[in-house]
Motif scaffolding. Sequence first.
Motif, PDB file in Angstrom:
ATOM      1  N   VAL A  54       0.811  -1.212   0.000  1.00  0.00           N
ATOM      2  CA  VAL A  54       0.000   0.000   0.000  1.00  0.00           C
ATOM      3  C   VAL A  54       0.849   1.267   0.000  1.00  0.00           C
ATOM      4  O   VAL A  54       0.550   2.225  -0.733  1.00  0.00           O
ATOM      5  N   ILE A  55       1.905   1.308   0.802  1.00  0.00           N
ATOM      6  CA  ILE A  55       2.679   2.546   0.932  1.00  0.00           C
ATOM      7  C   ILE A  55       3.274   2.993  -0.403  1.00  0.00           C
ATOM      8  O   ILE A  55       3.095   4.153  -0.812  1.00  0.00           O
ATOM      9  N   PRO A  56       3.978   2.141  -1.163  1.00  0.00           N
ATOM     10  CA  PRO A  56       4.490   2.596  -2.462  1.00  0.00           C
ATOM     11  C   PRO A  56       3.382   3.018  -3.428  1.00  0.00           C
ATOM     12  O   PRO A  56       3.553   3.981  -4.187  1.00  0.00           O
ATOM     13  N   ALA A  57       2.247   2.301  -3.419  1.00  0.00           N
ATOM     14  CA  ALA A  57       1.152   2.640  -4.325  1.00  0.00           C
ATOM     15  C   ALA A  57       0.599   4.027  -4.013  1.00  0.00           C
ATOM     16  O   ALA A  57       0.429   4.864  -4.907  1.00  0.00           O
ATOM     17  N   VAL A  58       0.321   4.279  -2.740  1.00  0.00           N
ATOM     18  CA  VAL A  58      -0.267   5.563  -2.361  1.00  0.00           C
ATOM     19  C   VAL A  58       0.760   6.690  -2.514  1.00  0.00           C
ATOM     20  O   VAL A  58       0.419   7.806  -2.931  1.00  0.00           O
ATOM     21  N   ALA A  59       2.019   6.409  -2.200  1.00  0.00           N
ATOM     22  CA  ALA A  59       3.059   7.423  -2.378  1.00  0.00           C
ATOM     23  C   ALA A  59       3.210   7.800  -3.846  1.00  0.00           C
ATOM     24  O   ALA A  59       3.409   8.975  -4.180  1.00  0.00           O
ATOM     25  N   THR A  60       3.120   6.824  -4.726  1.00  0.00           N
ATOM     26  CA  THR A  60       3.194   7.102  -6.163  1.00  0.00           C
ATOM     27  C   THR A  60       2.105   8.074  -6.588  1.00  0.00           C
ATOM     28  O   THR A  60       2.359   9.060  -7.302  1.00  0.00           O
ATOM     29  N   LEU A  61       0.879   7.825  -6.150  1.00  0.00           N
ATOM     30  CA  LEU A  61      -0.239   8.684  -6.547  1.00  0.00           C
ATOM     31  C   LEU A  61      -0.226  10.018  -5.810  1.00  0.00           C
ATOM     32  O   LEU A  61      -0.745  11.016  -6.314  1.00  0.00           O
TER      33      LEU A  61
END
Length: 329
Positions: A127-134
């Motif tokens: 979740v953290i990389p996905a949300v950080a990307t967006l």
Amino acid sequence: MMWTLPQPVAKADEAPPPFDAWLDGVRQEAREKGIAEETIRVALTGIEPVRRVVQRDRNQSEFKLTYQIYHDRLLTPTNIRVGRGKLEKHRALLDQIAAEYGVQPRFILAIWGMETRYGAVKPTMPVIPAVATLAYDRRRSSYFRRELFQALQMIDQGLIPHSEMLGSWAGAMGQPQFMPSSYMAYARDHDGDGHRDIWSNEADVFASIANYLSKHGWHDDQTWGREVTLPAGAAFRAAIPAPRTGSGCRAIDSMSGAMGLADWQALGVRRADGSDLPTRNLPASLVEPDGADGKAFLVYRNYQSILRYNCAHLYGLAVSQLADAIGRR
């Protein structure tokens, strides 16, 4: 190989920061919010933008397909059959949750079925990389930055280990696909074991979905709406109430304004089979997902609650019609 996202919007007189510099700012803001240094270290070390996350964000099927294609992909005989089986299997639990939250079981199951095929789909994206990307990407950066800090709070409070925080490409988690902020606000520990487990505990999954809908204005003495036929001609089009904008959801803002079913009946609107509309004079709005040449639906207040789960008419209509199919005997 690290892939560089489109740079965030910057002032004309300054260069946009590279991702690492942007992430340093996230770390500092996390400290200011009281998040523990160990949480920051564990969660925000070694992450990079994820290219496929942005690709998925730009190509969401709810905004690209026609109503009929989307409907046929999701309202399959298998999805309906499995949903009816789950209704029988969990009937006692669902009835208990329905009584507590005021949400009919078929709608709980329809959202569960739409989001993760009744728990069969297991999200695997950290979740953290996905949300950080967006959050770094320019399209919805403010929204996802808030979600990133909510995710960090979840880890910091011991609600889920960082290594187990897995979700969809956009960071939606567990069987009901809650964003971190939705988890913090609406997830429920129905069985009283001390954990709001939306990943593997069906009682918590059902209660969390029901609580979300309830908190967004659900009424269990109503359904969602129905497909209708419309009269032809400019006079009818001129009589449709104008949309009320400003809801924060594009789908809600694209619906017509509401008026009573008796008024729609007087204008010549009928059920899909040509029969009269219900006599209960509920406020209803017109939805035409493919425009004036496609199918038409009159929707009630509950439909807007579904759109708060996912702000897209194709999603809202698919959930609604799956619920009808599950509940049909």
